[in-house]
Scaffold this active site. Structure first.
Site, PDB file in Angstrom:
ATOM      1  N   GLY A  50     -10.305 -56.090 -39.237  1.00  0.00           N
ATOM      2  CA  GLY A  50     -11.734 -56.389 -39.158  1.00  0.00           C
ATOM      3  C   GLY A  50     -12.066 -57.271 -37.975  1.00  0.00           C
ATOM      4  O   GLY A  50     -11.250 -57.471 -37.074  1.00  0.00           O
ATOM      5  N   HIS A  56     -10.714 -52.549 -30.480  1.00  0.00           N
ATOM      6  CA  HIS A  56     -10.652 -51.621 -31.615  1.00  0.00           C
ATOM      7  C   HIS A  56     -11.430 -50.336 -31.291  1.00  0.00           C
ATOM      8  O   HIS A  56     -10.986 -49.235 -31.608  1.00  0.00           O
ATOM      9  CB  HIS A  56     -11.253 -52.272 -32.865  1.00  0.00           C
ATOM     10  CG  HIS A  56     -10.542 -53.524 -33.320  1.00  0.00           C
ATOM     11  ND1 HIS A  56     -11.103 -54.771 -33.216  1.00  0.00           N
ATOM     12  CD2 HIS A  56      -9.328 -53.707 -33.881  1.00  0.00           C
ATOM     13  CE1 HIS A  56     -10.271 -55.677 -33.701  1.00  0.00           C
ATOM     14  NE2 HIS A  56      -9.187 -55.065 -34.109  1.00  0.00           N
TER      15      HIS A  56
HETATM   16  P1  AMP Z   1      -6.076 -56.355 -35.473  1.00  0.00           P
HETATM   17  O1  AMP Z   1      -7.395 -56.108 -36.109  1.00  0.00           O
HETATM   18  O2  AMP Z   1      -6.051 -57.556 -34.582  1.00  0.00           O
HETATM   19  O3  AMP Z   1      -4.934 -56.310 -36.459  1.00  0.00           O
HETATM   20  O4  AMP Z   1      -5.827 -55.138 -34.485  1.00  0.00           O
HETATM   21  C1  AMP Z   1      -5.880 -53.815 -34.937  1.00  0.00           C
HETATM   22  C2  AMP Z   1      -5.355 -52.909 -33.849  1.00  0.00           C
HETATM   23  O5  AMP Z   1      -6.146 -53.073 -32.678  1.00  0.00           O
HETATM   24  C3  AMP Z   1      -3.915 -53.231 -33.456  1.00  0.00           C
HETATM   25  O6  AMP Z   1      -3.224 -52.012 -33.183  1.00  0.00           O
HETATM   26  C4  AMP Z   1      -4.081 -54.029 -32.200  1.00  0.00           C
HETATM   27  O7  AMP Z   1      -2.976 -53.979 -31.326  1.00  0.00           O
HETATM   28  C5  AMP Z   1      -5.299 -53.369 -31.589  1.00  0.00           C
HETATM   29  N1  AMP Z   1      -5.961 -54.270 -30.648  1.00  0.00           N
HETATM   30  C6  AMP Z   1      -6.415 -55.516 -30.889  1.00  0.00           C
HETATM   31  N2  AMP Z   1      -6.905 -56.073 -29.757  1.00  0.00           N
HETATM   32  C7  AMP Z   1      -6.752 -55.148 -28.786  1.00  0.00           C
HETATM   33  C8  AMP Z   1      -7.050 -55.108 -27.400  1.00  0.00           C
HETATM   34  N3  AMP Z   1      -7.607 -56.141 -26.765  1.00  0.00           N
HETATM   35  N4  AMP Z   1      -6.750 -53.995 -26.715  1.00  0.00           N
HETATM   36  C9  AMP Z   1      -6.178 -52.935 -27.330  1.00  0.00           C
HETATM   37  N5  AMP Z   1      -5.857 -52.897 -28.634  1.00  0.00           N
HETATM   38  C10 AMP Z   1      -6.147 -53.996 -29.357  1.00  0.00           C
END
Ligand code: AMP
Length: 333
Positions: A50, A56
């Site tokens: 979230g 995302h």
């Molecule tokens: P999170 O909500 O932080 O658990 O992230 C969910 C997914 O989004 C994970 O696969 C993260 O690696 C990816 N993600 C988060 N931040 C970034 C970003 N700045 N660039 C690319 N992917 C991201």
């Protein structure tokens, strides 16, 4: 509390929802019903905690371009947070998350509570990340990757996804998910998406919301250090480490946990003679916020930053700081 055994299904079907937003499932029964309504064609999943942002969105767009149906999961997984970590203060922005999913044309959002994912409480059986889960982030956050892999495994089973998307931003997590899928024969494709950055280079993260204005200035040293390291890549590993460290020592307000140049699949420090793809990764605390960042780099003559690792599917080169939306025609990696 959500009763997961409740067979009452009150999801909106993807078809009913045309134009008005994704179907929403909060229980396993709702997920199964909505999943069945998606119909034929491959299903992609993007798993998130979230507080969605452009990083995302980029994963979702990539999934949208590749697959017929896109499921986004929004679940703040208690299993991957340590007792002194930020679970209770982690940003929760469900309405904005739903709006982003609507804008990006997501078919189905799975929004479970912990009791839906862990109906018997703390699971006695977990996926073990093994030795690769004990270094870098795993050293700083013991048990973190067991918690990550356990929930990723469960969400892959529950969604029945054919293909799944993860950010290079969390490089160790991505590596471990790839390993889990291969080592435990998950019938799912694991695709990496380059890190999406703010215009000034800061890697986007839900945790950036914690940063004060001055913290945010300080936090820029992480991506600056990576850029400096990558710029020295043609001179070999110690030049990369030296250049990156020089930036970090100039910013005493960032409390650096580690700065490493490691092999992308073993996460071991690369020796001085090493030439080829490596991961330049950094983690540190700025104010009250722990931040991580990394650049895939090619070390040796003609070296520099890579957008993503080649992974046997062809290199997808690009300048560091590129907004990272993988080109639509690029093959799945
Ligand atoms: P999170 O909500 O932080 O658990 O992230 C969910 C997914 O989004 C994970 O696969 C993260 O690696 C990816 N993600 C988060 N931040 C970034 C970003 N700045 N660039 C690319 N992917 C991201």
């Amino acid at each position: 509390m959500t009763d997961d055994r409740d067979s009452t299904v009150n999801t909106m079907s993807a078809t009913d929802a045309a134009g008005s937003g994704p179907a929403v499932a909060r229980t396993r029964a709702e997920l199964q019903a909505a999943r069945a309504e998606l119909g034929d064609g491959d299903v992609a999943v993007v798993m998130t905690m979230g507080a969605l942002h452009e990083g995302h969105s980029t994963l979702i767009r990539r999934a949208r371009a590749d697959a017929r149906h896109v499921i986004v999961t929004v679940f703040l997984n208690p299993l991957q947070f340590g007792p002194r970590e930020d679970l209770s203060r982690y940003p929760r922005t469900v309405d904005a998350d739903m709006e982003l999913c609507r804008r990006e044309g997501v078919d189905l959002v799975f929004l479970p509570t912990p009791d839906v994912i862990y109906p018997d409480g703390d699971p006695g059986v977990r996926v073990s990340a093994g030795p690769l889960g004990d270094v870098l982030e795993g050293q700083a956050r013991p048990g973190h990757f067991d918690g990550v892999l356990t929930v990723v495994g469960k969400l892959l089973h529950l969604t029945g996804a054919d293909v799944s998307y993860y950010g290079q931003k969390d490089a160790q997590q991505l590596l471990l998910i790839r390993r889990m899928a291969r080592d435990l024969d998950f019938p799912v494709e694991v695709i990496s998406v380059p890190t999406v950055r703010e215009a000034d280079g800061l890697a986007m993260s839900s945790r950036n919301m914690y940063l004060t204005e001055s913290d945010r200035e300080t936090a820029l040293c992480l991506s600056r250090a990576l850029r400096a390291g990558a710029a020295a890549a043609n001179e070999g590993p110690s030049a990369v480490r030296r250049a990156a460290r020089a930036v970090l020592v100039g910013e005493p307000l960032a409390l650096i946990d580690y700065l490493v140049l490691v092999h992308p699949s073993t996460l071991e420090d690369v020796p001085e003679w090493y030439r080829g793809e490596a991961l330049l990764a950094v983690a540190g605390r700025v104010g009250t916020t722990r931040l991580i960042d990394n650049f895939p780099v090619n070390v040796g003559p003609g070296g520099g930053a890579l957008e993503v690792f080649s992974d046997g599917a062809g290199r997808n080169g690009g300048p560091p700081g590129h907004t990272g939306s993988a080109s639509p025609q690029s093959p799945r990696r």
